[in-house]
Design a protein around this motif. Structure first.
Motif, PDB file in Angstrom:
ATOM      1  N   SER A  91       0.824  -1.210   0.000  1.00  0.00           N
ATOM      2  CA  SER A  91       0.000   0.000   0.000  1.00  0.00           C
ATOM      3  C   SER A  91       0.857   1.259   0.000  1.00  0.00           C
ATOM      4  CB  SER A  91      -0.887   0.012   1.229  1.00  0.00           C
ATOM      5  OG  SER A  91      -0.119   0.335   2.349  1.00  0.00           O
ATOM      6  N   ALA A  92       2.176   1.081   0.101  1.00  0.00           N
ATOM      7  CA  ALA A  92       3.020   2.254   0.308  1.00  0.00           C
ATOM      8  C   ALA A  92       2.809   3.306  -0.779  1.00  0.00           C
ATOM      9  CB  ALA A  92       4.480   1.831   0.369  1.00  0.00           C
ATOM     10  N   GLU A  93       2.724   2.828  -1.994  1.00  0.00           N
ATOM     11  CA  GLU A  93       2.598   3.786  -3.085  1.00  0.00           C
ATOM     12  C   GLU A  93       1.307   4.589  -2.961  1.00  0.00           C
ATOM     13  OE1 GLU A  93       3.592   2.056  -6.726  1.00  0.00           O
ATOM     14  OE2 GLU A  93       3.161   3.861  -7.892  1.00  0.00           O
ATOM     15  N   ARG A  94       0.253   3.861  -2.660  1.00  0.00           N
ATOM     16  CA  ARG A  94      -1.030   4.511  -2.488  1.00  0.00           C
ATOM     17  C   ARG A  94      -0.987   5.507  -1.329  1.00  0.00           C
ATOM     18  NH1 ARG A  94      -6.417   2.082  -3.828  1.00  0.00           N
ATOM     19  NH2 ARG A  94      -5.498   0.037  -4.165  1.00  0.00           N
ATOM     20  N   CYS A  95      -0.312   5.118  -0.273  1.00  0.00           N
ATOM     21  CA  CYS A  95      -0.201   6.011   0.878  1.00  0.00           C
ATOM     22  C   CYS A  95       0.536   7.291   0.494  1.00  0.00           C
ATOM     23  CB  CYS A  95       0.555   5.335   2.009  1.00  0.00           C
ATOM     24  SG  CYS A  95      -0.311   3.957   2.727  1.00  0.00           S
ATOM     25  N   VAL A  96       1.619   7.105  -0.270  1.00  0.00           N
ATOM     26  CA  VAL A  96       2.388   8.282  -0.661  1.00  0.00           C
ATOM     27  C   VAL A  96       1.523   9.211  -1.495  1.00  0.00           C
ATOM     28  CG1 VAL A  96       4.345   9.073  -2.027  1.00  0.00           C
ATOM     29  CG2 VAL A  96       4.613   7.152  -0.480  1.00  0.00           C
ATOM     30  N   SER A  97       0.752   8.646  -2.388  1.00  0.00           N
ATOM     31  CA  SER A  97      -0.056   9.538  -3.227  1.00  0.00           C
ATOM     32  C   SER A  97      -1.158  10.194  -2.397  1.00  0.00           C
ATOM     33  CB  SER A  97      -0.625   8.790  -4.433  1.00  0.00           C
ATOM     34  OG  SER A  97      -1.685   7.982  -4.033  1.00  0.00           O
ATOM     35  N   THR A  98      -1.680   9.465  -1.416  1.00  0.00           N
ATOM     36  CA  THR A  98      -2.661  10.090  -0.523  1.00  0.00           C
ATOM     37  C   THR A  98      -2.028  11.251   0.230  1.00  0.00           C
ATOM     38  OG1 THR A  98      -3.594   7.895  -0.217  1.00  0.00           O
ATOM     39  CG2 THR A  98      -4.323   9.607   1.297  1.00  0.00           C
ATOM     40  N   ILE A 120       8.491   6.981   5.507  1.00  0.00           N
ATOM     41  CA  ILE A 120       8.292   6.056   4.383  1.00  0.00           C
ATOM     42  C   ILE A 120       9.576   5.953   3.570  1.00  0.00           C
ATOM     43  CG2 ILE A 120       6.984   5.684   2.257  1.00  0.00           C
ATOM     44  CD1 ILE A 120       4.597   6.983   3.637  1.00  0.00           C
ATOM     45  N   PHE A 121      10.230   7.080   3.366  1.00  0.00           N
ATOM     46  CA  PHE A 121      11.516   7.061   2.655  1.00  0.00           C
ATOM     47  C   PHE A 121      12.513   6.153   3.365  1.00  0.00           C
ATOM     48  CE2 PHE A 121      11.431  11.407   0.288  1.00  0.00           C
ATOM     49  CZ  PHE A 121      10.447  10.895  -0.525  1.00  0.00           C
ATOM     50  N   ARG A 122      12.509   6.229   4.665  1.00  0.00           N
ATOM     51  CA  ARG A 122      13.472   5.428   5.406  1.00  0.00           C
ATOM     52  C   ARG A 122      13.182   3.947   5.244  1.00  0.00           C
ATOM     53  NH1 ARG A 122      14.981   7.985  11.224  1.00  0.00           N
ATOM     54  NH2 ARG A 122      16.343   9.572  10.394  1.00  0.00           N
ATOM     55  N   LYS A 123      11.901   3.643   5.276  1.00  0.00           N
ATOM     56  CA  LYS A 123      11.526   2.226   5.181  1.00  0.00           C
ATOM     57  C   LYS A 123      11.747   1.707   3.753  1.00  0.00           C
ATOM     58  CE  LYS A 123       8.952  -1.550   6.097  1.00  0.00           C
ATOM     59  NZ  LYS A 123       9.013  -2.537   7.142  1.00  0.00           N
ATOM     60  N   TYR A 124      11.389   2.501   2.790  1.00  0.00           N
ATOM     61  CA  TYR A 124      11.520   2.063   1.394  1.00  0.00           C
ATOM     62  C   TYR A 124      12.460   3.016   0.667  1.00  0.00           C
ATOM     63  CZ  TYR A 124       7.143  -0.068   2.872  1.00  0.00           C
ATOM     64  OH  TYR A 124       6.184  -0.745   3.562  1.00  0.00           O
ATOM     65  N   VAL A 142      16.319  16.244   2.292  1.00  0.00           N
ATOM     66  CA  VAL A 142      17.223  16.961   1.391  1.00  0.00           C
ATOM     67  C   VAL A 142      18.624  16.374   1.468  1.00  0.00           C
ATOM     68  CG1 VAL A 142      18.296  19.187   0.911  1.00  0.00           C
ATOM     69  CG2 VAL A 142      15.882  19.088   1.488  1.00  0.00           C
ATOM     70  N   GLY A 143      19.074  16.094   2.681  1.00  0.00           N
ATOM     71  CA  GLY A 143      20.419  15.546   2.838  1.00  0.00           C
ATOM     72  C   GLY A 143      20.532  14.157   2.243  1.00  0.00           C
ATOM     73  N   GLU A 144      19.499  13.389   2.456  1.00  0.00           N
ATOM     74  CA  GLU A 144      19.534  12.007   2.012  1.00  0.00           C
ATOM     75  C   GLU A 144      19.533  11.926   0.487  1.00  0.00           C
ATOM     76  OE1 GLU A 144      19.914   9.585   4.047  1.00  0.00           O
ATOM     77  OE2 GLU A 144      19.901   8.065   2.465  1.00  0.00           O
ATOM     78  N   PHE A 177      23.183   6.902   8.874  1.00  0.00           N
ATOM     79  CA  PHE A 177      21.898   7.489   9.226  1.00  0.00           C
ATOM     80  C   PHE A 177      20.849   7.232   8.175  1.00  0.00           C
ATOM     81  CE2 PHE A 177      25.084  10.305  11.213  1.00  0.00           C
ATOM     82  CZ  PHE A 177      24.964   9.730  12.447  1.00  0.00           C
ATOM     83  N   VAL A 178      21.274   6.750   7.047  1.00  0.00           N
ATOM     84  CA  VAL A 178      20.299   6.411   6.021  1.00  0.00           C
ATOM     85  C   VAL A 178      19.352   5.369   6.569  1.00  0.00           C
ATOM     86  CG1 VAL A 178      19.985   5.426   3.752  1.00  0.00           C
ATOM     87  CG2 VAL A 178      21.914   6.936   4.198  1.00  0.00           C
ATOM     88  N   GLU A 179      19.939   4.322   7.101  1.00  0.00           N
ATOM     89  CA  GLU A 179      19.100   3.311   7.719  1.00  0.00           C
ATOM     90  C   GLU A 179      18.647   3.820   9.081  1.00  0.00           C
ATOM     91  OE1 GLU A 179      20.468   1.989   4.486  1.00  0.00           O
ATOM     92  OE2 GLU A 179      22.048   2.112   5.995  1.00  0.00           O
ATOM     93  N   GLY A 180      19.340   4.827   9.461  1.00  0.00           N
ATOM     94  CA  GLY A 180      19.592   5.251  10.797  1.00  0.00           C
ATOM     95  C   GLY A 180      18.465   5.310  11.766  1.00  0.00           C
TER      96      GLY A 180
END
Lengths: 915, 424
Positions: free
Chosen positions: A404-411, A434-438, A469-471, A561-564
């Motif tokens: 559902s992640a994509e749908r969530c992002v668009s929501t 969400i970025f961190r997870k995916y 922005v940093g990531e 910190f990416v996974e961080g």
């Protein structure tokens, strides 16, 4: 009765103002007196009214214990209503009047024999509530009889009475064998008696964990299950709760219990339903999952749980909490009931939030579309808190259900389009998660996010945006500009944002090292030098050190910190990084642990100096611009002078004093101190080594912690770009936080005074240090000091006021326009009387170098000539109070070691004008 | 187990205080009151704790009904108990208010003594309790206008000729004996609708929760038979009779109800106890037999001056009452509530088959096209007399044996909005 009750209300409202009451007189004594009279009245009605009044007073908290004997006298009556009222009184006051309570015992014993079962039960119930030890022994016989009474109402009351008695005197209950009688009552024919016996036994068993009182065996269970169908709803709850403690021997037994408990699920009393659910949830564990019955049972559990939600909001809330637990254990029960948990607009907020939580727990691939549509609607509600939670919930869905992640992002993007400030901020925080997870999946939305940069005013949202922005710096063209814009108000940001900004810029630097060198220097200096926050400084130093050691290696930690998780950053202690690169001396100098971590004062100073004075290393990036300049200046002067003056400053006459020339004449008002002042200044020559110019001496301890209740102040003076500054390190070595710092100077020779308040904004926690720079001016009151450059300082904090004195280098008083015209110099030089001269010697001077360096300290060379192999330098300087100092410096050519310096002539500003 | 029960007025006055297990401090009541008044709106108010004492409370009749307990007890049981206690006090005292509780404190203490013993809940059935309770209720007379505002579910509809007086159902159950009260029985069918209509006009959710409540003032009623629609069916698959069935998904009954005639003839048999009780509860979701009572057609736009225009057309789809329609428009008013950021449009009465429209113009500072998205849902609250959303009807109400003397039976239907939301 109504009348007096009305008056009771009024009386409570108006208190003693009431004058016209025949029941409540103004004085307490009178009131009690009247009640006493009424209690002893012959008329039954009057007695009853009087007892009621007593109880009314009791309820509102008045002390009516004085009436105890009179009330007890009313006990012997055949009027049940009156009897009950008297018993009510007894229960409340017997404990405070144990001796008088004995008076009532006879009546109790008699009442227990009464033909009316109501009176028998009433007596045994009340006796149990009188928690007086002396009475309990009289209670045993009547209780024994009542436990075997023919009337179930009396038996059920007696069963509870055993529990009461056990609470007062457990030994007595065991000795009298009441526990066995109680066990027998489990097989009673009346279900209510069974229920009370179960309740009483359960409670007694709790206080004797190993007593085997409630030995639940299939026979007792069978009895309980039989009683379950017949007793009252509350009795059913006792029995069900008791059943929940039983562990069936096998799955067949547990199935049969489940079958017999299941009908309770359709009970109208939702407490019964929930107790039944509890039993079933437990016994289901024993059932094999492939059993048909298991599936049937699962299906049967859902509707009653749903029904619980149609109750009052309070019950609904408790029900939701329970359902939340059930869902965590067995989500399959309610997986088809998602819609029930959709919030209603008139639900109280706490019900809404609980429903939201359950919705997320139930969210699965099958129903996610429905849930998201619903959550999106919630995001337009009025209640800001709820809206935020709803937006968060969308993020939790995305993380829980990957599909559902994509749908969530668009929501979330839709929500950002609404531009509602708090929705946007919350959405950005969620998108970061969400970025961190995916990672590297949804970065196409970054452009949209960046559009909203300006509207973010909450730390969490700002930090999230900075992280993004940093990531993804390599995908954002103007990442450096964006981050730079945040950097402007760096010190006004919350720590969260500062830390994130630091990390983000370091990440950016690693990705685009060429364009962002300045930026990274800037942030590192902001974090390490201008910040009071140890976390921030720690992290700043670590990055700095890593970057200066090996930018390639440094790439690793920030990328962590990416996974961080945020914890990683805090766990990364200075020591650990040190051991990674022990061979780099320069790096060690730069990133040595921050002061707060170092306990000993000596080390602290050393480290501070290291940090301040070490020239930028060539291996790493140069230190940030601002400090770089400062350091450069120090290098020139400090380093230069060091080499110029050599190592034996201590032994030789101090050059500072050499420059600190005596005034030849003073303004009229100064006439008194002048003559003394001259000597004083000359005396200085023998004093401590005075550093000079923009070079600031190492900090010395001015105020040791011992003398100032834990506050330690070390400091130095400096003149930086025309401003005299007092640079101090305040260290809190006490156990408590220090606040409310302020500083004041005593009158002094040159009128030095603080130009502003002491800037210690944050409270100083124990073991924390803070660097403070206090600008000074010279417009304060003047008084000659001994020695002349002595300064007496008072520092105040929340603990006390502390005094110390320190000495400042005269050189900091030299002003920038101290360069005298050649002609004027010549004329003045001649006018200086000989007795205003003084001579000092300095070793190890290079003439040209010295001249240049000294100019940095506002000592200006006017002329230079060579006489008899000696280089002579003529110099001028001007003090803040307008006194001129003229010097002659002789340097023996070919012998750089031996330097003579002839000084000194002073002039007064107005004299210069006159000439 | 319950340690103490107390009733406080909204101002924190002690009305009733009963300690069942002893050992509690004297200040426990004030501790509770401090805690409850310090709660903020978003904190769940139900359970609070002070050291190892847990407070469970509800609010009814403007009073705090509080029970304290220890950690091991089920808050659900206690909350349910408090609700029952409040209902019982209401039955016995006639109405729930600070005044009635104050006047009847002796009665309430007596009730509490019978209901709870040593913290164990004994019974909350008025049938059982009537054997023990001696004290007479005291009611506040004369009847005042103030009491009119307290008219509960059993209040009257003023337009009808065959109505009970509004105070009829707010009298104590026991007064019937001595005060020569009439033998009366009230049966209410109450339904609450939860509806969500999406912004596209489609029905997203429609739930009905219903119950049949009986309030009985008959001392000697041995059995009552309530006949429901013959075609009443439970569950999705079951269908009875022909034509439109009256259907519910779930149904539960009071334990006193005997269902031996229910399967064949849809008759509930019960011996009603004195006072109020819920005989049957039922739910229906998503499949309403009739059209929704209200439809809203909203149009929202911006005008040139930067104002927000909300045009609302509200249609009532209930069958018209009679042929003679009222021509004048009903009383309406509208108000902007800045605190809740809402416009409240009040319509006193709304006849079936008619429609009303309203245009709201709102000055909104810095109105943008994005703020249009912020316009939230429309919530409707209403009460529909004489209508049930499920179509459930009471065919007959028979008492046996036939009551001596005059007795009256009242049946009323009402549908409330629980949460009727139309999204924009």
């Amino acid at each position: 009765m109504q009348e007096w009750a009305n008056q009771l209300c009024e009386n409570r409202q108006f208190g003693s103002k009431m004058t016209d009451s025949k029941y409540f007189t103004t004085t307490k004594k009178g009131e009690i007196f009247e009640l006493k009279a009424e209690l002893n009245s012959d008329k039954k009605e009057k007695k009853k009214e009087a007892v009621k009044k007593v109880i009314a007073s009791m309820t509102v908290g008045k002390d009516v214990s004085a009436l105890f004997p009179d009330v007890v006298n009313c006990m012997q009556t055949d009027n049940l209503e009156l009897k009950k009222l008297v018993y009510l009184y007894l229960m409340n006051y017997a404990k405070s009047q144990p001796d008088m309570a004995i008076m009532a015992v006879n009546t109790f014993v008699k009442d227990c024999e009464d033909p009316n079962p109501l009176i028998r039960a009433l007596a045994v119930r009340t006796m149990g509530c009188i928690r007086v030890d002396k009475i309990t022994e009289y209670l045993c016989e009547p209780l024994r009889k009542c436990l075997k009474d023919e009337d179930p109402y009396v038996r059920k009351t007696a069963a509870v009475c055993v529990a009461k008695l056990h609470d007062i005197n457990a030994q007595l209950v065991e000795d009298q064998g009441f526990l066995d009688t109680l066990k027998d009552l489990i097989s009673d024919s009346n279900p209510m008696v069974v229920a009370n016996a179960v309740a009483a036994l359960s409670e007694i068993a709790e206080s004797h964990p190993n007593s085997n009182l409630m030995d639940l065996n299939p026979q007792t269970i069978n009895k309980l299950l039989t009683a379950l169908n017949e007793c009252t709803e509350w009795g059913q709850i006792f029995i069900l709760d008791c059943l929940a403690n039983y562990t069936p021997r096998d799955d067949r037994e547990s199935q049969s219990i489940c079958e017999r408990v299941t009908p309770r699920l359709s009970h109208a009393n939702s407490a019964v339903v929930l107790s039944a659910v509890k039993v079933l949830m437990k016994f289901m564990e024993m059932l094999p999952k492939d059993l048909d019955y298991y599936g049937t049972l699962l299906k049967k559990l859902a509707p009653p749980l749903v029904t619980l939600l149609s109750a009052e909001p309070e019950l609904q809330y408790v029900a939701l909490r329970n359902i939340n637990l059930i869902v965590q254990r067995r989500p399959e029960i309610l997986k088809h009931e998602m819609k029930v948990f959709f919030v209603k607009y008139n639900d109280p907020i706490y019900v809404k939030l609980e429903k939201l939580d359950i919705m997320i727990r139930l969210a699965s691939q099958a129903n996610i579309a429905q849930v998201l549509a619903e959550l999106k609607e919630y995001a337009t509600e009025v209640d800001v808190d709820f809206v935020r939670k709803a937006v968060r919930a969308i993020g939790r869905c995305a993380i829980k259900v990957e599909q559902s992640a994509e749908r969530c992002v668009s929501t979330l993007l839709d929500l950002i389009q609404t531009k509602v400030n708090y929705v946007v901020q919350e959405a950005i925080v969620v998108i970061k998660d969400i970025f961190r997870k995916y990672p590297n999946k949804y970065e196409s939305v970054i452009a949209t996010l960046c559009e909203n940069l300006d509207s973010l005013d909450e730390p969490e949202a700002r930090a999230a945006m900075i992280w993004i922005v940093g990531e993804y710096a390599e995908r954002i063209d103007n990442a450096d500009e964006l981050l730079e814009s945040f950097l402007e108000g760096f010190h006004d940001e919350s720590t969260q944002v500062q830390l994130q900004l630091l990390t983000a810029i370091v990440k950016l630097f690693l990705k685009k090292p060429t364009e962002t060198q300045e930026l990274v220097q800037q942030v590192l200096s902001l974090a390490t030098q201008d910040s009071d926050n140890p976390d921030l400084r720690d992290r700043g130093y670590i990055y700095w050190r890593l970057l200066s050691t090996d930018p390639v290696a440094a790439k690793e930690p920030p990328s962590a910190f990416v996974e961080g998780s945020r914890g990683v950053q805090h766990k990364r202690l200075p020591g650990s990084t040190e051991s990674e690169s022990p061979d780099t001396a320069s790096a060690a100098a730069v990133s040595d642990a921050p002061p707060a971590v170092i306990p000993s004062q000596g080390d602290l100073l050393g480290d501070l100096l290291n940090l301040d004075l070490t020239p930028p290393t060539t291996t790493g990036p140069p230190p940030p611009a601002s400090s770089g300049m400062q350091m450069g200046a120090m290098d020139l002067l400090g380093g230069g002078l060091d080499s110029l003056l050599g190592g034996d400053l201590g032994g030789s006459p101090a050059i500072g004093a050499g420059f600190g020339a005596p005034p030849a004449a003073m303004p009229a008002s100064f006439s008194a101190p002048v003559s003394g002042g001259l000597d004083d200044l000359f005396d200085l020559g023998g004093g401590v080594g005075m550093p000079m110019g923009a070079y600031s001496a190492p900090k010395t301890v001015w105020l040791p912690a011992l003398k100032a209740k834990g506050l330690e102040i070390s400091g130095t003076f400096a003149r930086r770009s025309g401003v005299i500054q007092m640079e101090m390190t305040l260290t809190n070595k006490a156990m408590s936080v220090m606040t409310d710092f302020a500083i004041q100077f005593n009158r002094n020779s040159f009128g030095l005074a603080p130009a502003g308040p002491l800037q210690v904004l944050t409270p100083l926690s124990p073991n924390q240090s803070i660097e403070v720079t206090l600008p000074l001016n010279t417009v304060g009151p003047v008084m000659k000091m001994e020695p002349l450059n002595n300064l007496q300082v008072a520092v105040k904090n929340n603990i006390d006021v502390f005094y110390f004195s320190c000495q400042y280098p005269i050189s900091m008083l030299f002003v920038e326009d101290g360069k005298m015209e050649r002609q004027v110099f010549l004329a003045t030089w001649k006018d200086i009387p000989n007795d205003s001269e003084a001579q000092f010697q300095i070793k190890d001077c290079h003439l040209n170098a010295a001249s240049n360096k000294l100019q940095g300290s506002n000592i200006f060379t006017i002329a230079k000539r060579t006489v008899d192999g000696q280089d002579m330098l003529y110099q001028s300087m001007k003090l803040t109070n307008g006194i001129w100092v003229l010097t002659e410096m002789r340097v023996q050519a070919g012998n750089p070691v031996y330097t003579v310096k002839k000084c000194v002539y002073i002039y007064i500003a107005n004299m210069v004008d006159r000439i | 187990m319950i340690s103490q029960v107390f009733i406080l007025s909204s101002k924190g006055d002690h009305l009733i205080y009963k300690d069942f297990r002893g050992g509690a401090g004297n200040d426990i009541v004030s501790i509770f009151y401090e805690k409850v008044t310090a709660l903020t709106g978003d904190q769940p108010p139900v359970v609070m704790n002070h050291k190892d004492i847990y407070f469970v409370h509800i609010r009814q009749g403007g009073l705090y009904w509080v029970a304290t307990t220890t950690a091991g007890s089920s808050p659900f049981t206690i909350t349910e108990f408090l609700n029952r206690l409040a209902a019982l006090v209401k039955d016995y005292c006639g109405s729930l208010s600070e005044k009635s509780v104050q006047m009847n404190f002796a009665l309430i203490y007596e009730l509490l003594d019978e209901i709870v013993d040593y913290g164990y809940i004994q019974t909350t059935s008025s049938d059982v309790l009537k054997n023990f309770i001696q004290t007479e209720a005291v009611t506040s007379r004369p009847f005042s206008l103030f009491d009119l505002s307290n008219v509960g579910l059993f209040g009257a509809e003023t337009q009808q000729s065959k109505v009970a007086p509004s105070s009829a159902a707010t009298r104590p159950i026991q007064s019937s004996r001595e005060q020569g009260g009439k033998s009366e029985i009230f049966v209410d069918v109450i339904e609450r609708m939860t509806v969500v209509i999406g912004s596209n006009g489609l029905l997203m959710k429609a739930d009905v929760e219903g119950e049949i409540r009986v309030k009985c003032y008959m001392p000697s009623c041995s059995e009552m038979r309530i006949g429901l629609n013959e075609e009443f069916s439970i569950g999705k698959s079951q269908l009875r009779g022909y034509g439109a069935a009256v259907r519910v998904d779930e149904c539960s009954f009071h334990q006193a109800v005997r269902l031996d005639e229910f399967d064949s003839h849809r008759i509930l048999r019960l011996c009603p106890s004195q006072g109020e009780q819920t005989v049957m509860q039922y739910q229906l979701s998503d499949d309403l037999p009739s059209a929704l009572p209200f439809r809203l057609f909203p149009t929202i736009e911006r005008d040139n001056g930067g104002r927000l225009l909300m045009y609302m057309k509200l249609r009532c789809d209930l069958p018209p009452k009679s042929l003679s329609q009222e021509l004048s428009s009903p009383d309406q008013s509208a108000e902007l509530k800045p605190q809740s950021r809402a416009v409240v449009w009040k319509i006193a009465r709304f006849a079936g088959g008619t429609q009303l429209s309203a245009l709201f113009k709102l000055e909104v500072p810095s109105l943008s096209s994005a703020s249009m998205l912020e316009v939230g849902p429309v919530g409707l609250s209403f009460e529909l007399p004489k209508i049930t959303a499920t179509g459930l009807q009471i065919r007959f109400l028979r008492l046996s044996p036939i009551q001596p003397g005059p007795s009256q039976r009242w049946v009323r239907y009402v549908t409330h909005s629980d949460s009727y939301t139309i999204r924009i």
